[in-house]
Enzyme design. Structure first.
Site, PDB file in Angstrom:
ATOM      1  N   GLY A  15     -34.742  28.500 -24.304  1.00 50.15           N
ATOM      2  CA  GLY A  15     -33.899  27.314 -24.078  1.00 50.15           C
ATOM      3  C   GLY A  15     -32.742  26.930 -25.081  1.00 50.15           C
ATOM      4  O   GLY A  15     -33.413  26.366 -26.218  1.00 50.15           O
ATOM      5  N   ALA A  16     -31.713  27.056 -25.207  1.00 44.60           N
ATOM      6  CA  ALA A  16     -30.520  26.784 -26.031  1.00 44.60           C
ATOM      7  C   ALA A  16     -30.081  25.386 -25.532  1.00 44.60           C
ATOM      8  O   ALA A  16     -28.808  25.039 -25.678  1.00 44.60           O
ATOM      9  CB  ALA A  16     -29.531  27.871 -26.128  1.00 44.60           C
ATOM     10  N   GLY A  17     -30.702  24.589 -25.327  1.00 43.79           N
ATOM     11  CA  GLY A  17     -30.435  22.917 -25.086  1.00 43.79           C
ATOM     12  C   GLY A  17     -30.701  22.403 -26.438  1.00 43.79           C
ATOM     13  O   GLY A  17     -30.604  22.988 -27.410  1.00 43.79           O
ATOM     14  N   VAL A  18     -30.845  21.043 -26.233  1.00 35.93           N
ATOM     15  CA  VAL A  18     -30.756  20.133 -27.422  1.00 35.93           C
ATOM     16  C   VAL A  18     -31.855  20.315 -28.367  1.00 35.93           C
ATOM     17  O   VAL A  18     -31.821  20.646 -29.403  1.00 35.93           O
ATOM     18  CB  VAL A  18     -30.618  18.656 -26.993  1.00 35.93           C
ATOM     19  CG1 VAL A  18     -30.500  17.689 -28.054  1.00 35.93           C
ATOM     20  CG2 VAL A  18     -29.741  18.531 -25.836  1.00 35.93           C
ATOM     21  N   GLY A  26     -36.554  21.915 -21.075  1.00 33.60           N
ATOM     22  CA  GLY A  26     -36.314  20.452 -20.358  1.00 33.60           C
ATOM     23  C   GLY A  26     -37.550  19.660 -20.320  1.00 33.60           C
ATOM     24  O   GLY A  26     -38.581  20.101 -20.819  1.00 33.60           O
ATOM     25  N   HIS A  65      -8.660   5.458 -46.059  1.00 34.35           N
ATOM     26  CA  HIS A  65      -8.349   6.732 -46.609  1.00 34.35           C
ATOM     27  C   HIS A  65      -9.098   7.076 -47.904  1.00 34.35           C
ATOM     28  O   HIS A  65      -9.195   6.133 -48.772  1.00 34.35           O
ATOM     29  CB  HIS A  65      -6.875   7.068 -46.791  1.00 34.35           C
ATOM     30  CG  HIS A  65      -6.669   8.225 -47.541  1.00 34.35           C
ATOM     31  ND1 HIS A  65      -6.634   9.469 -46.958  1.00 34.35           N
ATOM     32  CD2 HIS A  65      -6.300   8.642 -48.643  1.00 34.35           C
ATOM     33  CE1 HIS A  65      -6.315  10.355 -47.720  1.00 34.35           C
ATOM     34  NE2 HIS A  65      -6.150  10.000 -49.001  1.00 34.35           N
TER      35      HIS A  65
HETATM   36  P1  NAD Z   1     -32.264  20.772 -22.237  1.00 36.23           P
HETATM   37  O1  NAD Z   1     -31.996  20.342 -20.622  1.00 36.23           O
HETATM   38  O2  NAD Z   1     -31.246  20.360 -23.253  1.00 36.23           O
HETATM   39  O3  NAD Z   1     -32.137  22.238 -22.384  1.00 36.23           O
HETATM   40  C1  NAD Z   1     -32.862  23.158 -21.678  1.00 36.23           C
HETATM   41  C2  NAD Z   1     -32.243  24.683 -21.756  1.00 36.23           C
HETATM   42  O4  NAD Z   1     -33.305  25.335 -21.484  1.00 36.23           O
HETATM   43  C3  NAD Z   1     -31.123  24.637 -20.995  1.00 36.23           C
HETATM   44  O5  NAD Z   1     -29.913  25.005 -21.695  1.00 36.23           O
HETATM   45  C4  NAD Z   1     -31.617  25.306 -19.753  1.00 36.23           C
HETATM   46  O6  NAD Z   1     -30.578  26.309 -19.221  1.00 36.23           O
HETATM   47  C5  NAD Z   1     -32.528  26.456 -20.462  1.00 36.23           C
HETATM   48  N1  NAD Z   1     -33.569  27.051 -19.671  1.00 36.23           N
HETATM   49  C6  NAD Z   1     -34.178  26.394 -18.655  1.00 36.23           C
HETATM   50  N2  NAD Z   1     -35.184  27.256 -17.895  1.00 36.23           N
HETATM   51  C7  NAD Z   1     -35.109  28.248 -18.857  1.00 36.23           C
HETATM   52  C8  NAD Z   1     -35.813  29.659 -18.620  1.00 36.23           C
HETATM   53  N3  NAD Z   1     -36.628  29.756 -17.555  1.00 36.23           N
HETATM   54  N4  NAD Z   1     -35.464  30.773 -19.482  1.00 36.23           N
HETATM   55  C9  NAD Z   1     -34.352  30.369 -20.423  1.00 36.23           C
HETATM   56  N5  NAD Z   1     -33.531  29.241 -20.717  1.00 36.23           N
HETATM   57  C10 NAD Z   1     -34.052  28.209 -19.707  1.00 36.23           C
HETATM   58  O7  NAD Z   1     -33.647  20.337 -22.632  1.00 36.23           O
HETATM   59  P2  NAD Z   1     -34.327  20.324 -23.988  1.00 36.23           P
HETATM   60  O8  NAD Z   1     -33.896  21.023 -24.852  1.00 36.23           O
HETATM   61  O9  NAD Z   1     -35.933  20.860 -23.626  1.00 36.23           O
HETATM   62  O10 NAD Z   1     -34.559  18.733 -24.094  1.00 36.23           O
HETATM   63  C11 NAD Z   1     -34.863  17.957 -23.364  1.00 36.23           C
HETATM   64  C12 NAD Z   1     -34.303  16.532 -23.385  1.00 36.23           C
HETATM   65  O11 NAD Z   1     -34.827  15.974 -24.439  1.00 36.23           O
HETATM   66  C13 NAD Z   1     -32.793  16.637 -23.348  1.00 36.23           C
HETATM   67  O12 NAD Z   1     -32.110  16.873 -22.322  1.00 36.23           O
HETATM   68  C14 NAD Z   1     -32.417  15.368 -24.072  1.00 36.23           C
HETATM   69  O13 NAD Z   1     -32.152  14.539 -22.971  1.00 36.23           O
HETATM   70  C15 NAD Z   1     -33.598  15.153 -24.731  1.00 36.23           C
HETATM   71  N6  NAD Z   1     -33.159  15.383 -26.204  1.00 36.23           N
HETATM   72  C16 NAD Z   1     -32.252  14.603 -26.954  1.00 36.23           C
HETATM   73  C17 NAD Z   1     -31.995  14.915 -28.158  1.00 36.23           C
HETATM   74  C18 NAD Z   1     -30.693  14.255 -28.712  1.00 36.23           C
HETATM   75  O14 NAD Z   1     -30.159  13.269 -28.042  1.00 36.23           O
HETATM   76  N7  NAD Z   1     -30.268  14.779 -29.788  1.00 36.23           N
HETATM   77  C19 NAD Z   1     -32.639  15.776 -28.871  1.00 36.23           C
HETATM   78  C20 NAD Z   1     -33.484  16.315 -28.379  1.00 36.23           C
HETATM   79  C21 NAD Z   1     -34.055  16.315 -26.820  1.00 36.23           C
END
Ligand code: NAD
Ligand code: FAD
Length: 476
Positions: free
Chosen positions: A190-193, A280, A453
């Site tokens: 997962g390349a999410g947050v 997620g 500035h």
């Molecule tokens: P996310 O939804 O941000 O990212 C999950 C990623 O995993 C997505 O890119 C998705 O496409 C990928 N994914 C899903 N199933 C997969 C699989 N089987 N194989 C490979 N990739 C897959 O979720 P997260 O990173 O787990 O974070 C959860 C939530 O926590 C976030 O949506 C956010 O709301 C919250 N959070 C926020 C912050 C912040 O505000 N800075 C930081 C951390 C978490």
């Protein structure tokens, strides 16, 4: 006779504890039921965010950033340092101290506001009654009742059915905040947050990091120019992000973990020391609702709400990660305030068009409002102006010039519809954009506002000028 309150809040995360404090401020007798138990067997308030989320992750992001700067960036400033090394247990200890201080701080705020804090698992019964049981044994302790109940039960990590957490080599985000040493090779799904933030922490401390992402598009929800710029910087830092991969399973072999996945070239196996699964989060509703209580879940497992965060049961409200909308601490907190005010007969409100998103990587990524892609899809005409940090004196002085600010405004009215930033301290700079949008500002309003500035905020000023093609410090 059971104890009775104006409001019982179930859950003390950013949604629940803020709701409880606002209720108490408005003169409502309030109790908060929280099941979280820390390593010392004591109740810990603050939910995911304070215990295993926002706060500990930012503590480690900061520590790892200091180390990375020391070992990579100080040289550019003419500062030579030999023999820098990381003490992971000390770093984790510092993180824990911050968590303990902040979670303890909520306990003090509860006391100051005369909120009764109850340690236990809350279950909603019919008629606004809440049964409290022992969080581990499940033994029923007491039954409380209230005129109103606020469900703020939050969320937990999603576990892939074919890849369960083993809390050893295969961990969730909470486990990834507790490593006792830097893994030589770290795999993340997962390349999410979370994947990007925690991947950055361990990469900066020296791990080789591979992130496997199912989607073909990187950070699909973000402005795609910002996502591209961030991806370029992450690649430079050595984060190996592999898009379009389908993970099929993983085995813990004792001293390693083998991750199996498929990509365009067929079946692959990646050997790593640890695996973080960050795909997620989902609402945590286990044991929360009795069958008769009347609260319904939607098809995705979120608590179903209508107007004013009202569930299908009378005088039962739900806020935060357990209901629709972005899973962000500040979103939950604002919902908590709004519901408290509604219960007190006021007009609680949250503007969902101005909720900022921040990803605390280097460079940071932040945005509020619409992307160009969303506006084009909706047929809304817009102008956008962009300004690079490389053209600001402050970013140059900081040796932190990657990224830009982009402002998108309606083509006819000039009202700001979206602001996207990637670069240094944009987690702070985004606040100006949020305030501007909350006040329905035009790009011209920001363009005519004096910015100090030399500051990074000059990039916001110049981006606003660039909407009208009159930025001063770049060719338009
Ligand atoms: P996310 O939804 O941000 O990212 C999950 C990623 O995993 C997505 O890119 C998705 O496409 C990928 N994914 C899903 N199933 C997969 C699989 N089987 N194989 C490979 N990739 C897959 O979720 P997260 O990173 O787990 O974070 C959860 C939530 O926590 C976030 O949506 C956010 O709301 C919250 N959070 C926020 C912050 C912040 O505000 N800075 C930081 C951390 C978490
Ligand atoms: P939670 O914080 O999950 O709190 C819910 C609470 O309810 C928990 O304490 C739980 O024990 C309790 N509970 C649940 N059911 C019961 C029950 N039946 N009885 C009693 N108690 C119960 N968001 C940001 O905005 N910025 C960030 O930087 C950020 N970083 C994050 C980093 C990580 C690693 C993670 C995992 C998340 C991050 N988040 C961030 C997301 C943020 O943590 C959540 O959006 C936020 O915590 C949601 O708040 P909440 O009050 O709805 O739920």
């Amino acid at each position: 006779m059971s104890k009775s309150y104006d409001v019982i809040v179930i859950g003390s995360g950013p949604a629940g504890y803020v709701a409880a404090i606002r209720c108490a401020q408005l003169g409502l007798s309030t109790a908060c039921v929280e099941r979280w138990t820390n390593k010392n067997g004591k109740q810990s308030l603050g939910g995911t965010c304070l215990n295993v989320g926002c706060i500990p992750s930012k503590a480690l992001l900061d520590s790892s950033e200091q180390y990375h700067k020391l070992t990579h960036d100080f040289k550019k400033h003419g500062i030579e340092v030999d023999g820098a090394r990381v003490d992971v247990p000390k770093m984790i200890g510092r993180k824990q101290k911050i968590v303990d201080q902040l979670t303890g701080g909520i306990g003090m705020l509860f006391k100051a506001n005369k909120i009764e804090s109850i340690h236990g698992h809350g279950k909603l019964l019919v008629g606004n009654k809440v049964e409290v049981s022992h969080p581990d044994s499940g033994e029923v302790i007491e039954t409380l009742e209230a005129k109103n109940v606020i469900l703020a039960n939050g969320s937990i990590p999603i576990e892939l059915p074919f890849l369960p957490f083993d809390n050893d080599r295969i961990v969730d985000s909470a486990g990834a905040l507790e490593f006792t040493e830097v893994p030589e090779k770290l795999a993340i799904i997962g390349a999410g947050v979370i994947g990007l933030e925690l991947g950055s922490v361990w990469r900066r401390l020296g791990a080789e990091v591979v992130i496997l992402e199912a989607m073909d598009t990187f950070l699909a929800a973000a402005d795609q120019h910002a996502a591209k710029e961030a991806a370029k910087q992450f690649k430079r830092q050595g984060l190996d992000i592999r898009l379009g991969t389908k993970v099929t399973g993983a085995e813990n072999t004792g001293d390693k973990v083998n991750v199996n996945y498929e990509d365009a070239n067929g079946a692959q196996t990646l050997e790593a020391d640890r695996l973080i699964v960050a795909v997620g989060r989902k609402p945590y509703t286990e044991g929360l609702l009795s069958e008769e209580c009347g609260v319904q879940l939607d098809e995705r497992g979120f608590i179903q709400i209508g107007d004013e965060w009202r569930t299908d049961a009378a005088n039962v409200f739900a806020v935060g990660d357990t209901v629709k909308g972005p899973m962000l601490a500040h979103k939950g907190s604002e919902e908590g305030v709004a519901v408290a005010e509604i219960i007190a007969g006021k007009h609680g409100h949250v503007n969902f068009d101005t909720i900022p998103w921040v990803i605390y990587t280097d460079p940071e990524i932040a945005w509020v409002g619409k992307t160009e892609h969303e506006l084009a899809e909706a047929g809304i005409p817009f102008n956008s102006g962009q300004f690079p940090f490389a053209a600001t004196g402050r970013a140059k002085a900081m040796e932190s010039t990657a990224g830009f600010v982009k402002i998108i405004a309606h083509a006819d009215t000039d009202r700001i519809l979206g602001v996207h930033m990637v670069g240094p301290h944009v987690s702070e700079l985004i606040a100006e954009a949020v305030v501007a949008m909350e006040y329905a500002a035009s790009a011209e309003d920001l363009a005519r506002t004096v910015h100090a500035h030399p500051t990074l905020s000059e990039a916001v000023h110049e981006a606003a000028l660039a909407v009208d093609k009159r930025a001063i410090h770049k060719a338009n």
